[in-house]
Design a protein around this motif. Structure first.
Motif, PDB file in Angstrom:
ATOM      1  N   THR A 282      12.731   1.011  -5.640  1.00  0.00           N
ATOM      2  CA  THR A 282      11.902   1.129  -4.442  1.00  0.00           C
ATOM      3  C   THR A 282      11.958  -0.155  -3.622  1.00  0.00           C
ATOM      4  OG1 THR A 282      10.429   2.441  -5.794  1.00  0.00           O
ATOM      5  CG2 THR A 282       9.627   1.817  -3.629  1.00  0.00           C
ATOM      6  N   ALA A 283      11.872  -1.293  -4.315  1.00  0.00           N
ATOM      7  CA  ALA A 283      11.878  -2.569  -3.599  1.00  0.00           C
ATOM      8  C   ALA A 283      13.201  -2.760  -2.860  1.00  0.00           C
ATOM      9  CB  ALA A 283      11.651  -3.714  -4.576  1.00  0.00           C
ATOM     10  N   ILE A 284      14.303  -2.375  -3.502  1.00  0.00           N
ATOM     11  CA  ILE A 284      15.603  -2.463  -2.833  1.00  0.00           C
ATOM     12  C   ILE A 284      15.605  -1.564  -1.599  1.00  0.00           C
ATOM     13  CG2 ILE A 284      18.051  -1.927  -3.071  1.00  0.00           C
ATOM     14  CD1 ILE A 284      17.817  -2.638  -6.009  1.00  0.00           C
ATOM     15  N   GLY A 285      15.030  -0.362  -1.765  1.00  0.00           N
ATOM     16  CA  GLY A 285      14.970   0.569  -0.640  1.00  0.00           C
ATOM     17  C   GLY A 285      14.157   0.004   0.510  1.00  0.00           C
ATOM     18  N   VAL A 286      13.003  -0.610   0.208  1.00  0.00           N
ATOM     19  CA  VAL A 286      12.166  -1.176   1.266  1.00  0.00           C
ATOM     20  C   VAL A 286      12.916  -2.289   1.984  1.00  0.00           C
ATOM     21  CG1 VAL A 286      10.056  -2.473   1.721  1.00  0.00           C
ATOM     22  CG2 VAL A 286      10.017  -0.581   0.124  1.00  0.00           C
TER      23      VAL A 286
ATOM     24  N   VAL B  43      19.495   3.360   7.567  1.00  0.00           N
ATOM     25  CA  VAL B  43      18.065   3.647   7.591  1.00  0.00           C
ATOM     26  C   VAL B  43      17.813   4.915   6.793  1.00  0.00           C
ATOM     27  CG1 VAL B  43      16.113   4.232   9.059  1.00  0.00           C
ATOM     28  CG2 VAL B  43      17.765   2.547   9.829  1.00  0.00           C
ATOM     29  N   PHE B  44      18.672   5.888   7.025  1.00  0.00           N
ATOM     30  CA  PHE B  44      18.577   7.155   6.300  1.00  0.00           C
ATOM     31  C   PHE B  44      18.686   6.915   4.795  1.00  0.00           C
ATOM     32  CE2 PHE B  44      21.334  10.318   4.264  1.00  0.00           C
ATOM     33  CZ  PHE B  44      20.509  11.419   4.300  1.00  0.00           C
ATOM     34  N   PHE B  45      19.663   6.094   4.401  1.00  0.00           N
ATOM     35  CA  PHE B  45      19.869   5.813   2.979  1.00  0.00           C
ATOM     36  C   PHE B  45      18.646   5.170   2.359  1.00  0.00           C
ATOM     37  CE2 PHE B  45      24.282   6.746   2.546  1.00  0.00           C
ATOM     38  CZ  PHE B  45      24.400   6.906   1.185  1.00  0.00           C
ATOM     39  N   SER B  46      18.106   4.149   3.038  1.00  0.00           N
ATOM     40  CA  SER B  46      17.004   3.413   2.446  1.00  0.00           C
ATOM     41  C   SER B  46      15.755   4.290   2.367  1.00  0.00           C
ATOM     42  CB  SER B  46      16.729   2.138   3.233  1.00  0.00           C
ATOM     43  OG  SER B  46      16.712   2.404   4.604  1.00  0.00           O
ATOM     44  N   LEU B  47      15.528   5.071   3.422  1.00  0.00           N
ATOM     45  CA  LEU B  47      14.360   5.952   3.393  1.00  0.00           C
ATOM     46  C   LEU B  47      14.475   6.943   2.246  1.00  0.00           C
ATOM     47  CD1 LEU B  47      13.298   7.066   6.969  1.00  0.00           C
ATOM     48  CD2 LEU B  47      11.911   6.078   5.163  1.00  0.00           C
ATOM     49  N   MET B  48      15.707   7.477   2.057  1.00  0.00           N
ATOM     50  CA  MET B  48      15.877   8.454   1.009  1.00  0.00           C
ATOM     51  C   MET B  48      15.614   7.834  -0.367  1.00  0.00           C
ATOM     52  SD  MET B  48      18.933  11.030   0.463  1.00  0.00           S
ATOM     53  CE  MET B  48      19.895   9.778  -0.289  1.00  0.00           C
ATOM     54  N   LEU B  49      16.087   6.599  -0.522  1.00  0.00           N
ATOM     55  CA  LEU B  49      15.879   5.911  -1.800  1.00  0.00           C
ATOM     56  C   LEU B  49      14.389   5.757  -2.087  1.00  0.00           C
ATOM     57  CD1 LEU B  49      17.891   4.775  -3.798  1.00  0.00           C
ATOM     58  CD2 LEU B  49      17.702   2.574  -2.693  1.00  0.00           C
ATOM     59  N   ILE B  50      13.619   5.334  -1.072  1.00  0.00           N
ATOM     60  CA  ILE B  50      12.180   5.122  -1.272  1.00  0.00           C
ATOM     61  C   ILE B  50      11.489   6.450  -1.561  1.00  0.00           C
ATOM     62  CG2 ILE B  50      10.043   4.309  -0.206  1.00  0.00           C
ATOM     63  CD1 ILE B  50      11.740   2.503   1.546  1.00  0.00           C
ATOM     64  N   LEU B  51      11.802   7.474  -0.740  1.00  0.00           N
ATOM     65  CA  LEU B  51      11.109   8.750  -0.906  1.00  0.00           C
ATOM     66  C   LEU B  51      11.435   9.371  -2.258  1.00  0.00           C
ATOM     67  CD1 LEU B  51      11.376  10.219   2.695  1.00  0.00           C
ATOM     68  CD2 LEU B  51       9.495   8.994   1.607  1.00  0.00           C
ATOM     69  N   LEU B  52      12.696   9.224  -2.686  1.00  0.00           N
ATOM     70  CA  LEU B  52      13.068   9.726  -4.008  1.00  0.00           C
ATOM     71  C   LEU B  52      12.215   9.081  -5.088  1.00  0.00           C
ATOM     72  CD1 LEU B  52      16.951   9.855  -4.284  1.00  0.00           C
ATOM     73  CD2 LEU B  52      15.350  11.656  -4.862  1.00  0.00           C
ATOM     74  N   MET B  53      12.043   7.760  -4.977  1.00  0.00           N
ATOM     75  CA  MET B  53      11.276   7.052  -6.002  1.00  0.00           C
ATOM     76  C   MET B  53       9.808   7.451  -5.955  1.00  0.00           C
ATOM     77  SD  MET B  53      13.033   5.255  -7.941  1.00  0.00           S
ATOM     78  CE  MET B  53      14.297   6.483  -7.880  1.00  0.00           C
ATOM     79  N   LEU B  54       9.303   7.752  -4.733  1.00  0.00           N
ATOM     80  CA  LEU B  54       7.885   8.093  -4.631  1.00  0.00           C
ATOM     81  C   LEU B  54       7.624   9.511  -5.118  1.00  0.00           C
ATOM     82  CD1 LEU B  54       6.789   6.487  -1.239  1.00  0.00           C
ATOM     83  CD2 LEU B  54       6.466   5.660  -3.546  1.00  0.00           C
ATOM     84  N   TRP B  55       8.546  10.441  -4.835  1.00  0.00           N
ATOM     85  CA  TRP B  55       8.238  11.843  -5.108  1.00  0.00           C
ATOM     86  C   TRP B  55       9.090  12.499  -6.177  1.00  0.00           C
ATOM     87  CZ3 TRP B  55       7.861  12.080   0.770  1.00  0.00           C
ATOM     88  CH2 TRP B  55       6.556  11.770   1.150  1.00  0.00           C
TER      89      TRP B  55
ATOM     90  N   ARG C 126       0.823  -1.197   0.000  1.00  0.00           N
ATOM     91  CA  ARG C 126       0.000   0.000   0.000  1.00  0.00           C
ATOM     92  C   ARG C 126       0.865   1.259   0.000  1.00  0.00           C
ATOM     93  NH1 ARG C 126      -5.380   0.464   1.512  1.00  0.00           N
ATOM     94  NH2 ARG C 126      -5.567  -1.532   0.489  1.00  0.00           N
ATOM     95  N   LEU C 127       1.903   1.270   0.853  1.00  0.00           N
ATOM     96  CA  LEU C 127       2.660   2.516   1.041  1.00  0.00           C
ATOM     97  C   LEU C 127       3.749   2.727  -0.010  1.00  0.00           C
ATOM     98  CD1 LEU C 127       3.115   2.475   4.921  1.00  0.00           C
ATOM     99  CD2 LEU C 127       1.463   3.770   3.573  1.00  0.00           C
ATOM    100  N   ALA C 128       4.405   1.632  -0.415  1.00  0.00           N
ATOM    101  CA  ALA C 128       5.569   1.821  -1.282  1.00  0.00           C
ATOM    102  C   ALA C 128       5.314   1.442  -2.738  1.00  0.00           C
ATOM    103  CB  ALA C 128       6.751   1.023  -0.743  1.00  0.00           C
ATOM    104  N   TYR C 129       4.595   0.339  -2.969  1.00  0.00           N
ATOM    105  CA  TYR C 129       4.505  -0.151  -4.344  1.00  0.00           C
ATOM    106  C   TYR C 129       3.317   0.416  -5.101  1.00  0.00           C
ATOM    107  CZ  TYR C 129       7.958  -3.543  -2.764  1.00  0.00           C
ATOM    108  OH  TYR C 129       9.067  -4.137  -2.262  1.00  0.00           O
ATOM    109  N   ARG C 130       2.187   0.650  -4.402  1.00  0.00           N
ATOM    110  CA  ARG C 130       1.009   1.099  -5.129  1.00  0.00           C
ATOM    111  C   ARG C 130       1.204   2.466  -5.792  1.00  0.00           C
ATOM    112  NH1 ARG C 130      -4.860  -0.001  -2.818  1.00  0.00           N
ATOM    113  NH2 ARG C 130      -3.954  -2.072  -2.972  1.00  0.00           N
ATOM    114  N   PRO C 131       1.835   3.453  -5.077  1.00  0.00           N
ATOM    115  CA  PRO C 131       1.971   4.766  -5.722  1.00  0.00           C
ATOM    116  C   PRO C 131       2.793   4.738  -7.004  1.00  0.00           C
ATOM    117  CG  PRO C 131       2.455   4.912  -3.383  1.00  0.00           C
ATOM    118  CD  PRO C 131       2.337   3.466  -3.705  1.00  0.00           C
TER     119      PRO C 131
END
Lengths: 300, 349
Positions: free
Chosen positions: A105-109, B312-324, A88-93
């Motif tokens: 994203t998956a690597i990041g999660v 943790v900082f690195f991974s969060l940044m990677l995810i947020l970058l991909m989302l936004w 819901r939070l990471a893959y759906r958007p």
């Protein structure tokens, strides 16, 4: 001869665990064409949930089948929830974004779960006291613990349930339809979001069960990073069997377990962890579709 | 621009870059001798340089050619270990026999020999990975490169001569500011020239649409192999410089985590942007070092040290970058004189 038979048994038992994890990879890949890197960390989460439930409620003081089943169900439920939340939070958007975006994203999660795990659970290895008596007795020269038998039986049972769900329920039909063509499935009135959520829940629950059983029955020390290698190996197993193909994932998982057990028992034992990747590269080069999969021709 | 003007500009820019490098070198040496620049800051500056090399070379594979490699730390590891083994076991004894060791010329020669050895071996590794990559695309390629990275690490772990799991001690400390940043300049010039050349258009075509590129006659296989070999070569150089900077290597330095850190640098800077990779390499190196100085936070009786929070900082940044912001800081744009000129014009009007 007995040595080989013993290794074969150990291999099948490990393989059944790989198969449980690989099924989750293959189902998610089937519906989303996404390698869910975080899947191995869900397996880790299953082990940690089991650890906290067992030590928190002091269940190891009264080992019984009921307690074992309770811990198993709690682990599966928490992992299913985690899987749904991640989707819901990471893959759906980013579902419609390029595939590499989803992969990053998956690597990041995955990294977040591992390093978040280090922060929350601590990096020190933990050991689960057993909730079910499991003795190792030589039977006809072979050493098979009751835990191994239970793990194998549980894996077979889960696979049968999964087969029933995928082949004989409305949800299963929806998942199969989505894996053929997601847009056509949506046009046919299938609630794609709901089916994907359920896919994640189902796959994560199976990974959670695998993590719980490994942590309970083997003497492995659990750390936040202990899902990484089994996760990647299970993915290799899914590719070996043909990704997107559930029987293929089971076959690949068991083959993987057997190959590893034999390599582990040979002179090459220090290369045990690298062997999975060698298999992967060989499979990708010789038969990218996997054993049961079919080659996909890219259309212009 | 006529041919003569072109070569004149080329000469001027090469001269200016070398002059800037020499100037910076003199500045760094004098600041260090007067004590203005402490060892720690110097270390951060050097780590920035190594990370720039890694990020820009990965950008060549991931950003410019559009392949997806998450095994870059493996190439770095090959370069680091082979160059260290070469200087320690081969060149050093040879030089000692002839009494060349310890002189500045001798040290530089030793370092260059190490760099060449590391670069050659890492390029071979790149070739080895590049050839199967011809048949793989997207996420399959990613997994295969991950696998190669792990295979390299496990193999190093099993070579007792270079210390195995204990690590490799006693590598001579030879890396200086001058050699490191010379490598950075060479890599930057190479990537920039590639991007503006005809050959470079082929790389971009493979990234944007491989099938269309093949249809118009781009030999995509060759392009991919060139990208992998060049990227691996510079990762190997970065590894060689790192080995002779730290003096100690451990197989754990080249785990998947390290590959992901390099990947994050490329993604943050904007995949395909050279200056973006440089910018984010410097930024992330500085931020990671700064995180070390944060005070330990205590929540609910448990202490969280900032170093635990780094990844943790690195991974969060990677995810947020991909989302936004999937394009990263600069997207595919470059920062250069044209940007300065543009703003200058804006300021004047």
């Amino acid at each position: 001869m007995e040595v080989y038979l013993q290794q074969l048994i150990n291999g099948v038992q490990y393989g059944s665990i790989y198969a449980l994890i690989a099924v989750g990879y293959t189902m998610v890949y089937g519906v989303l064409r996404l390698i869910n890197f975080a899947h191995g960390d869900i397996y880790m989460l299953g082990a940690f949930v089991a650890y906290y439930v067992v030590t928190g409620l002091a269940l190891h003081q009264h080992p019984s089948v009921g307690n074992f089943l309770f811990v198993l169900i709690v682990s599966m439920a928490v992992c299913a929830l985690a899987g749904v939340l991640i989707e819901r939070l990471a893959y759906r958007p980013i579902r419609n974004a390029p595939r590499l975006t989803a992969l990053i994203t998956a690597i990041g999660v995955s990294l977040l779960l591992e390093n978040g795990g280090i922060v929350v659970f601590g990096a020190d290895p933990k050991y689960i006291p057993t909730v079910l008596q499991s003795s190792v007795a030589p039977r006809g020269g072979l050493y098979i613990s009751e835990g191994q038998v239970i793990m194998l039986a549980a894996s077979v049972l889960f696979m049968l349930i999964l087969r029933f769900i995928v082949m004989s329920t409305r949800f299963g039909r929806a998942v199969r339809a989505i894996s053929y063509d997601i847009d056509a499935a949506r046009l046919m009135g299938i609630d794609v979001d709901r089916a994907i959520t359920l896919t994640f829940a189902l796959g994560s629950a199976l990974a959670g069960a695998a993590g719980m059983m490994v942590a309970t029955f083997t003497s492995v020390k659990i750390t936040p990073l202990f899902g990484l290698l089994p996760g990647v190996k299970a993915f290799v197993a899914a590719v070996l069997g043909g990704i997107g193909n559930i029987p293929g994932a089971v076959l690949g998982g068991i083959l993987m377990g057997i190959i590893e057990a034999f390599v582990g028992g040979s002179a090459l034992t220090t290369y045990r962890d690298a062997i999975a990747f060698m298999i992967l590269i060989i499979v990708l080069l010789l038969r990218p579709g996997g054993i049961l999969g079919k080659a996909v021709v890219e259309k212009v | 621009m006529s041919r003569r003007q072109f070569w004149l500009w080329r000469l001027i820019s090469v001269g200016a870059a070398l002059a800037a490098l020499l100037g910076a070198n003199v500045l760094i040496i004098s600041l260090r001798s007067t004590g203005w620049l402490d060892d720690y800051t110097y270390r951060v500056i050097m780590l920035c340089g190594i990370n720039i090399l890694l990020a820009v070379s990965l950008n060549l594979i991931n950003g410019i050619t559009g392949q997806f490699s998450i095994g870059h730390a493996g190439f770095q590891g090959v370069g680091a270990y082979t160059s260290a083994a070469f200087t320690v076991f081969v060149v050093s004894p040879w030089m000692r026999e002839r009494g060349l060791q310890g002189t500045p010329t001798g040290d530089s020669a030793l370092l260059i020999a190490g760099i060449i050895a590391g670069a050659v071996c890492a390029s071979l590794a790149g070739l080895f990975v590049g050839i199967p990559s011809l048949r793989l695309r997207g996420d399959y390629l990613a997994i295969a490169t991950l696998g190669f990275g792990e295979i390299i690490r496990v193999t190093i772990l099993n070579i007792e001569q270079v210390g195995g799991a204990r690590g490799f001690y006693g590598i001579p400390l030879l890396t200086t500011f001058f050699w490191l940043y010379l490598a950075v300049i060479v890599l930057l010039a190479l990537s920039r020239n590639l991007l503006v050349s005809t050959q470079g258009l082929a790389f971009l075509a493979v990234r944007d649409d491989e099938i269309a590129a093949e249809a118009v006659g781009v030999y995509s296989t060759r392009i991919k192999v060139i990208a992998f070999v060049t990227g691996a070569c510079f990762a190997g150089i970065a590894g060689a410089l790192y080995a002779h900077f730290d003096g100690y290597l451990n197989p754990d330095n080249f785990r998947l985590d390290q590959s992901i850190i390099i990947l994050t640098m490329v993604v943050l800077g904007g995949q395909g942007s050279i200056t973006g990779s440089v910018l984010s390499a410097v930024l992330l190196t500085a931020v990671l070092e700064w995180l070390r100085f944060l005070p330990t936070i205590t929540v609910g009786g448990r202490a969280f040290s900032p170093s635990e929070l780094r990844m943790v900082f690195f991974s969060l940044m990677l995810i947020l970058l991909m989302l936004w912001r999937q394009t990263g800081l600069l997207g595919r744009r470059e920062f250069g004189w044209h940007v300065v000129r543009q703003y200058w014009r804006l300021l004047r009007t």
